[in-house]
Design an enzyme around this catalytic site. Structure first.
Site, PDB file in Angstrom:
ATOM      1  N   GLU A  72      56.455  21.361  37.274  1.00 38.81           N
ATOM      2  CA  GLU A  72      56.836  19.957  37.075  1.00 38.81           C
ATOM      3  C   GLU A  72      57.112  19.254  38.391  1.00 38.81           C
ATOM      4  O   GLU A  72      56.731  18.093  38.583  1.00 38.81           O
ATOM      5  CB  GLU A  72      58.058  19.880  36.151  1.00 38.81           C
ATOM      6  CG  GLU A  72      57.768  20.105  34.687  1.00 38.81           C
ATOM      7  CD  GLU A  72      57.599  21.574  34.320  1.00 38.81           C
ATOM      8  OE1 GLU A  72      57.792  22.437  35.207  1.00 38.81           O
ATOM      9  OE2 GLU A  72      57.268  21.870  33.172  1.00 38.81           O
ATOM     10  N   HIS A 141      64.356  22.827  23.994  1.00 40.89           N
ATOM     11  CA  HIS A 141      63.305  21.845  23.738  1.00 40.89           C
ATOM     12  C   HIS A 141      63.837  20.637  22.971  1.00 40.89           C
ATOM     13  O   HIS A 141      63.048  19.831  22.468  1.00 40.89           O
ATOM     14  CB  HIS A 141      62.173  22.458  22.909  1.00 40.89           C
ATOM     15  CG  HIS A 141      61.479  23.609  23.570  1.00 40.89           C
ATOM     16  ND1 HIS A 141      62.021  24.858  23.641  1.00 40.89           N
ATOM     17  CD2 HIS A 141      60.284  23.685  24.196  1.00 40.89           C
ATOM     18  CE1 HIS A 141      61.193  25.670  24.270  1.00 40.89           C
ATOM     19  NE2 HIS A 141      60.137  24.988  24.630  1.00 40.89           N
TER      20      HIS A 141
END
Length: 336
Positions: A72, A141
């Site tokens: 990321e 998540h």
């Protein structure tokens, strides 16, 4: 955790899902501006972790829809570099939890370069990511950290709650000369409805009144807007008229709309899927008290997530999140 769908879920009618609306916004952006490209983990051949970019690789090719390594920090940094070089990158991070791996790039570079360069370096970058719970994807998540990003000067933070906003928000975000973070609540991807042809753009500077009312203002955003509307419908059956304000943009906040609503109703409930301590709801409550304290007929109520990592078990997850029943109960308390 695949939630991919075919490009068109409702081919025989005008119904559109939130996912399809986002995809159409991406398609329009890619088709209308050669500087726009999409990159992120699995956005190409797989069509995106949540199926938003399904079919765009075949339509626009690998130069415009790029799969990236699982890093990321690297691909957000590449997006910042491309934006500095004149491109209009759209970067997808799978979930907000993973965005913390790119926090240095977002906070120390994207948000600061214009200010540190005396206005010479703009970063017209859009970062999309999924936020929120309700799908049994467990704590890593499912969190709602958009309030953290709304704390950071130099960023614009968006949370589209409706299909119309999902369809048109990207175009408005790409027009911004500075970095924009777009938070898509995971529970909304399958939400379906009909696009309003009268809506052709999103005003990022204004919150939206989704339901008018006279007795209490319910302030919500993202995945909690539909819950607030459900609570308002329940309250209407009891003779309580609730006005529902959808913040739409979390930074900068449109104080004028939600404070103006509270001045009319004299009561407020703030709904936030983030944790209560240090939350966006605390900021909104503070602004209401700062600007409309003497208009209030009752203390402001807040409905937030339980202060635990979001559980996997369905009943525990439901219990941890704001729900329509809890929002309605808070509204009853402030009007009693």
């Amino acid at each position: 955790m695949s939630t991919r769908t075919r490009p068109r879920a409702h081919p025989d009618d005008d119904t559109t899902t939130y996912r399809e609306a986002l995809r159409e916004g991406l398609r329009e952006a890619l088709a209308s501006d050669d500087r726009v490209f999409l990159m992120g983990e699995d956005v190409g051949r797989y069509g995106g972790c949540f199926g938003v970019s399904l079919g765009l690789l075949e339509e626009f090719g690998p130069d415009r829809v790029r799969d990236t390594p699982l890093s990321e920090s690297a691909f957000v940094g590449a997006g910042i570099g491309a934006a500095l070089a004149g491109m209009r990158p759209v970067v997808e991070i799978m979930t907000v939890n993973f965005s913390l791996l790119a926090l240095d790039q977002i906070l120390n570079n994207a948000a600061t370069l214009r200010h540190m360069s005396g206005g010479q370096l703009g970063v017209p970058l859009v970062i999309r990511m999924t936020t929120g719970a309700g799908r049994q994807l467990a704590a890593q998540h499912s969190h709602s950290l958009e309030g953290w990003y709304a704390h950071i000067p130099g960023l614009r933070v968006l949370a589209p709650a409706t299909i119309d906003d999902a369809r048109h928000v990207l175009s408005a975000a790409l027009d911004d000369p500075d970095p924009v973070l777009l938070f898509e609540h995971g529970s909304l991807y399958n939400a379906a409805g009909t696009l309003d042809p009268a809506v052709q753009q999103v005003d990022l500077d204004r919150a939206a009144v989704r339901r008018e009312g006279t007795d209490v203002t319910v302030v919500a955003y993202g995945g909690c807007v539909s819950k607030a509307l459900e609570a308002a419908e329940e309250l209407a059956g009891e003779g309580i008229s609730a006005e529902v304000v959808d913040l739409r943009t979390l930074r900068p906040l449109d104080d004028a709309t939600f404070v103006g609503s509270v001045r009319r109703t004299h009561r407020a409930v703030v709904v936030d899927e983030g944790w209560r301590s240090g939350s966006l709801s605390a900021e909104i409550e503070s602004r209401i008290c700062e600007q409309a304290f003497f208009e209030l007929d009752a203390p402001v109520e807040r409905v937030c997530s339980a202060e635990v990592p979001i559980p996997y078990a369905r009943r525990l997850e439901e219990a941890a999140l704001p729900q329509p029943a809890g929002i309605a109960a808070a509204a009853r308390r402030v009007v009693s």
